[in-house]
Design an enzyme around this catalytic site. Sequence first.
Site, PDB file in Angstrom:
ATOM      1  N   ASP A 279     -28.145  83.705 -14.789  1.00 55.24           N
ATOM      2  CA  ASP A 279     -27.386  82.478 -14.625  1.00 55.24           C
ATOM      3  C   ASP A 279     -26.119  82.633 -15.474  1.00 55.24           C
ATOM      4  OD1 ASP A 279     -26.819  79.656 -14.126  1.00 55.24           O
ATOM      5  OD2 ASP A 279     -27.457  79.335 -16.187  1.00 55.24           O
TER       6      ASP A 279
ATOM      7  N   ASP B 182     -23.593  79.601 -16.977  1.00 59.09           N
ATOM      8  CA  ASP B 182     -23.401  78.611 -18.032  1.00 59.09           C
ATOM      9  C   ASP B 182     -24.682  78.403 -18.826  1.00 59.09           C
ATOM     10  OD1 ASP B 182     -20.626  77.751 -17.591  1.00 59.09           O
ATOM     11  OD2 ASP B 182     -21.366  77.092 -15.648  1.00 59.09           O
TER      12      ASP B 182
END
Length: 221
Positions: free
Chosen positions: A8, A10
């Site tokens: 991922d 953020d």
Amino acid sequence: MLKALIFDMDGTLVHSDPVHLKAFAEVLGPEGVVIDDELYRTRIIGHTNESIFASLLPHLPVEEHEVYADRKEAAFRRLARELKPLEGLTELLDWADDHRVKIALVTNAPLLNATHVLDILGITDRFEIKITIDQVERGKPDPLPYLTALERLGIQAEEAVAFEDSPSGMRAAKAAGLFSFGVLTGLTADEMREIGADGAIVTFHDRALWEILEHRAGSGS
């Protein structure tokens, strides 16, 4: 055999949540929406812009939600110029290169944001595959973004390890069948395990991570 690491963005590659919070507050403040840590944690982190703005601005039409989303993302890019990689990330990416382990990105962020953040971190070229919200019909918590990454990598779920920081992201990774580490930039280890994380790490230096990686890369199990 371990063939890929899937990240991922953020809260995982970079602790960018404070910048996102500031951008949301800047854009939604004039609408009377107060963005504090609790609201950000429970109603924003890990969600798509579509669901965020539908939840926070229910009195406005979808077209206005899209306008606010664009404003927010522009504010984020303006505020995000001094982000740094999460501790240990560079070493982990180097290890993956040395072991011929592919590197992929799966994010609910739009392509403009993903490109901007990866450029700031200086790691754009490290990712063989980049799946952003623009490329899939459904974002996390649906497993589709991860399944799309696996398909493009040409591997099975058991041949990859995922890294996530949010409930929606972790649910997506686990639904896709991936062994997944929760990165503790927003949740606790107990919270991560409650939503399915196989392990929890504070940084990419954590020994718990390296024990798994070295075992999988070395033993083929």
